[in-house]
Design a protein around this motif. Sequence first.
Motif, short mmCIF file in Angstrom:
data_model
loop_
_atom_site.label_atom_id
_atom_site.label_comp_id
_atom_site.label_asym_id
_atom_site.label_seq_id
_atom_site.Cartn_x
_atom_site.Cartn_y
_atom_site.Cartn_z
N LEU A 148 0.13 -4.21 -8.48
CA LEU A 148 -0.63 -4.18 -7.07
C LEU A 148 -1.93 -4.72 -7.36
O LEU A 148 -2.47 -5.51 -6.30
N THR A 290 7.38 -1.00 -6.96
CA THR A 290 6.26 -0.44 -6.26
C THR A 290 6.49 -0.83 -4.53
O THR A 290 6.45 -2.02 -4.43
N PHE A 292 3.95 -0.24 -1.40
CA PHE A 292 2.75 0.21 -1.01
C PHE A 292 2.46 -0.39 0.40
O PHE A 292 2.55 -1.33 0.70
N ARG A 294 -0.53 0.35 3.37
CA ARG A 294 -2.15 1.12 3.87
C ARG A 294 -2.30 0.63 5.17
O ARG A 294 -2.19 -0.32 5.48
N THR A 325 -3.00 5.76 2.64
CA THR A 325 -2.25 4.89 1.96
C THR A 325 -1.22 5.76 1.32
O THR A 325 -1.32 6.69 0.73
N ASN A 327 2.13 5.39 -1.37
CA ASN A 327 2.61 4.47 -2.61
C ASN A 327 3.80 5.04 -3.09
O ASN A 327 3.75 6.16 -3.71
N TYR A 328 5.02 4.45 -3.25
CA TYR A 328 6.09 4.89 -3.83
C TYR A 328 6.20 3.85 -4.96
O TYR A 328 6.54 2.74 -4.77
N SER A 329 6.66 4.59 -6.30
CA SER A 329 6.88 3.65 -7.42
C SER A 329 7.90 4.27 -8.15
O SER A 329 7.95 5.39 -8.23
N ARG A 401 -6.34 12.50 -2.54
CA ARG A 401 -4.96 12.00 -3.05
C ARG A 401 -4.10 12.99 -3.53
O ARG A 401 -4.41 13.68 -4.42
N GLU A 403 -0.55 13.76 -5.57
CA GLU A 403 0.56 12.79 -6.37
C GLU A 403 1.70 13.57 -6.64
O GLU A 403 1.28 14.98 -7.25
#
Length: 711
Positions: A148, A290, A292, A294, A325, A327-329, A401, A403
């Motif tokens: 990224l 990933t 992403f 945003r 934002t 984000n999936y990974s 954020r 996680e």
Amino acid sequence: MKVILPKILPQTHFVIKGVVCLFFLLQGVNSDAQIIIKRDPNAPNLPSQNRIPPPDDKNKQQGKDTLGFQHRDDLADSITISFKYLDSLGKSTLDSSINDFGKVNSLPSYYISLGNNGNAAFPILFTPLLKAGWDAGFHAFDVYQYTLANTRFFNTTRPYTQLGYFMATGKEQVVKVLHTQNIQSNWNAGIEYRLISAPGTFQTQNAGHSNYRFFSNYQGKKKRYAAYLVLVGNKLASSENGGIQNDTFLMDPIRKNRIAVPVNLGGDVGNTYNVFSTKVNTGNHYNNFTAFFRQSYDLGIKDSLIINDSTTEYLFYPKFRFQHTINYSTSSYKFEDKVTKTDAAKLDSTFYHDKYDVTLKAGNGLTFWRMDEWKMVSNDFSIKQFPQTKNPAQFIEAGIRLENFSGNFSKSFNPLYLVQINEEPSVQKNFYNVVVHGEYRNKTRNKKWDAILKGEFYANGFNAADFSVYATIKRFLNNKWGDVQVSFYNINRTPSYNFDANSAFNFEKNTQSDKENITIISIETHNPRFSLMARNISIANYTYYTNFYQSAQYSGLLNLTQITASAKTPLSKYWNLYSDFIVQQTTGKNPVRVPLFYTRQRLAFEGNFFKNLNLSTGLDVQYQTPYTANNYSPIMGSFFPQDSITIKNLPQVDLFFNFRIKSFTTFIKAENLNTATINGGLGFLNNNFAAPLYPTPGFIFRLGIKWSFVN
């Protein structure tokens, strides 16, 4: 020269003309001629059934409808293309220089691999992991990944395509594809793909990596709403041979063909080479993906600029920005050995026993493997405030954020091997982190000062009390002297998870839990003539492998001072010398192993010739002082310090011949000429070493082409 069609029926003329036009359009751009339909602006409109009359001499003389070849108007095919990285303010343009093959090669010149393009590699300039929070801990193949952070978001006035194909001795091949275009003036999208396939010079050294990336950025017409989307994935596969059995084999006349040199893992297993499918019987498989997204919405002051009666450009000066934002990974890290049932099992068993204290049982022929798998979802909400109305490069940001991530740690669990009694075949754990972060940025409107202060703190969760602080200030002096920048880093981080007892790669089942603290202070200057950088790195509780599988934390304070310099020295009208220097010095006895001095010197004859030929050819020499280079653990996929073997390499000598004709670039390179020897006949057998028992190849011939299209 114009080619005039003979008189034919109007309908036939129209069809032929259309086919010819289509043919030349399909040839792409950047050709020396193009097809042009010319029309006299004073000629009356023609009936639709007789739109294009048969040409004649009179029409030719008056410049009316004719079909012909003309030299391309460069202005008609001009393109404006720029890109930026995520969270960066400045825009960059594509690098069209041809004097450094390392800029286009998948393995940059300042990296050292274990002997093959695609094998584990490390940078010559030591840099610790500057990342707070969770980290899986596998970084030997980072240089081959799309991420990224290195994703470029483009803005282009015309569709742009770049194709690259590189080949080398031993059937090594690299394919690169980039395409980007503006779907609308405020919406760009693109794709990027790379394939690396390299069989290698020695046994069990083949590597095959594939990377893909889709990217898109959008801004609303009234410039309030903006969005970024990235889908990026990497599939990395690299065989591991554990190094050669003895370096004396390299000078054995019956082993000039390096496939005959015995290795420690996976040897004597026949592989069928396929550029699109790399078979790894013994080695590492690292895969990640990933997604992403945003989006942001601004509140501020509206304005507009009337271009003409039908065109209005909307202007907007943000005061507040609300940004979300997600984000999936996913990622997996696996080492496996499928050859334990063959004759190579005897050798593998000895290597595992001696290096990892693992005893393999004879018989069943089942695979030995270890794997860590991870999934993470993070949601970030931020607010930005812009104090100065017409300066979006000055802002204050605050955010939070969340996680949520989980790990699955598994291993082969069967009668083939014994490691420890009562160990579980699979363990799964769930974790979370709550992170607060903020940033202040001020790039003045006169572009002379640029200041950044940013930080993040892990308030709760698995990585609680981790933090990172970054501060920098840069001053632009003038065009001659460039800019000067002073920076400060401080990172407090939990050791990477491969040092945790739950990891399938942790044979000891003990956890290195003391947090690492890293401080970096640097000063650097950049200008058109030279670049200089000096920095000091201090690390407390440095976490590392002491051997092939055992880990520890350095109890003292590790200090490393580094100085780098780069310069271009014109020697004459066509001769230039490009110089790079690195000096690295550690204090006391610590686990970091670096050469004291490294240099790269490129003597190039270059210039523009015959109007369209851009040429750069010359000599490329690299040298590093002797040092006790790090050893490498195949299962862990990590480098570790050793003190028993000193690597003393000859300077690496390469010849290069690069040229560009318009948008077509060719790279030619003859590498490792320093390995030449006349013992037993001319050959390239005097190999350098990347690590103990890991020789680098002999002579390699490389050829690469890069072609850009403006559609």
